[in-house]
Design a protein around this motif. Sequence first.
Motif, short mmCIF file in Angstrom:
data_model
loop_
_atom_site.label_atom_id
_atom_site.label_comp_id
_atom_site.label_asym_id
_atom_site.label_seq_id
_atom_site.Cartn_x
_atom_site.Cartn_y
_atom_site.Cartn_z
N LEU A 97 0.90 -1.27 -0.12
CA LEU A 97 0.10 -0.06 0.12
C LEU A 97 0.90 1.23 0.06
O LEU A 97 0.56 2.19 -0.66
N HIS A 98 2.03 1.13 0.78
CA HIS A 98 2.82 2.65 0.68
C HIS A 98 3.38 2.81 -0.77
O HIS A 98 3.52 3.72 -1.27
N TYR A 99 3.55 1.58 -1.50
CA TYR A 99 4.21 1.67 -2.80
C TYR A 99 2.94 2.11 -3.70
O TYR A 99 3.24 3.12 -4.74
N HIS A 134 0.99 9.73 5.01
CA HIS A 134 2.23 10.54 4.71
C HIS A 134 2.79 10.28 3.07
O HIS A 134 2.83 11.50 2.39
N ALA A 135 2.81 9.27 2.75
CA ALA A 135 3.13 9.00 1.41
C ALA A 135 2.29 9.26 0.38
O ALA A 135 2.70 9.92 -0.64
N ALA A 136 1.18 9.31 0.72
CA ALA A 136 0.12 9.53 -0.28
C ALA A 136 0.01 11.09 -0.50
O ALA A 136 -0.13 11.25 -1.81
N VAL A 137 -0.16 11.69 0.59
CA VAL A 137 -0.07 13.24 0.49
C VAL A 137 1.25 13.70 -0.35
O VAL A 137 1.04 14.79 -1.18
N ALA A 138 2.31 13.14 0.10
CA ALA A 138 3.62 13.59 -0.41
C ALA A 138 3.81 13.36 -1.86
O ALA A 138 4.24 14.19 -2.72
N HIS A 139 3.01 12.22 -2.37
CA HIS A 139 3.22 11.86 -3.72
C HIS A 139 1.97 12.20 -4.48
O HIS A 139 1.79 11.72 -5.72
N ASP A 140 1.40 13.11 -4.13
CA ASP A 140 0.05 13.63 -4.87
C ASP A 140 -0.85 12.78 -5.12
O ASP A 140 -1.45 12.77 -6.43
N ALA A 141 -1.22 11.86 -4.25
CA ALA A 141 -2.27 10.83 -4.38
C ALA A 141 -3.62 11.55 -4.65
O ALA A 141 -3.69 12.92 -4.07
#
Length: 186
Positions: A97-99, A134-141
Amino acid sequence: IAAGAAGQCALEDNCGFATHCLGRAACAGHLATVDALLAAAGRRSLFSTPFAGGKNALHVVASRHGAHRAAAAAEHLLGYGGAELAGQTAEDGSTALHYAVTVQGHDGVIEALLRVGGAALALATRPSGASVLHAAVAHDASTAVVERLVTAGGRALVLPDRDRGVHPARIALQCKREDVFGLLLT
């Protein structure tokens, strides 16, 4: 290939080759080949981590582009490995899911992972304390993905990471994502 992979898996108690073939077949959308490999090499080849960074086949599928193939492949692999496979972490502590949240258009993969892994998967953090959110927001999900993560993980998901104390809403502000910022504050 399936017979050779199964032979190596059985003889050497090392499913790396089988898992490598499994990941490649899944990424290419060759689900019949995935079935043949799993029939020949066994379910444990799903959990082997021969890819760089200690990734398994599901991690590789979740981190690749090609959303239509990735969603079908993730669903297929999860049909064999379920929540155990969804929750397996790579060397850096990332789950599939992180990926998946770092790849644009992987909404189908994300949905499949959350359906199988539920809140426990949504709340998974890397060793630093950085969550999937955190990952979703930072990677523009997409806003829809962020909303789905918050729904799955609840308010416990919207917390600062342990190492730096960075809140997902702060990341949203830095990335000029007002829609996500508002969502995280409500």
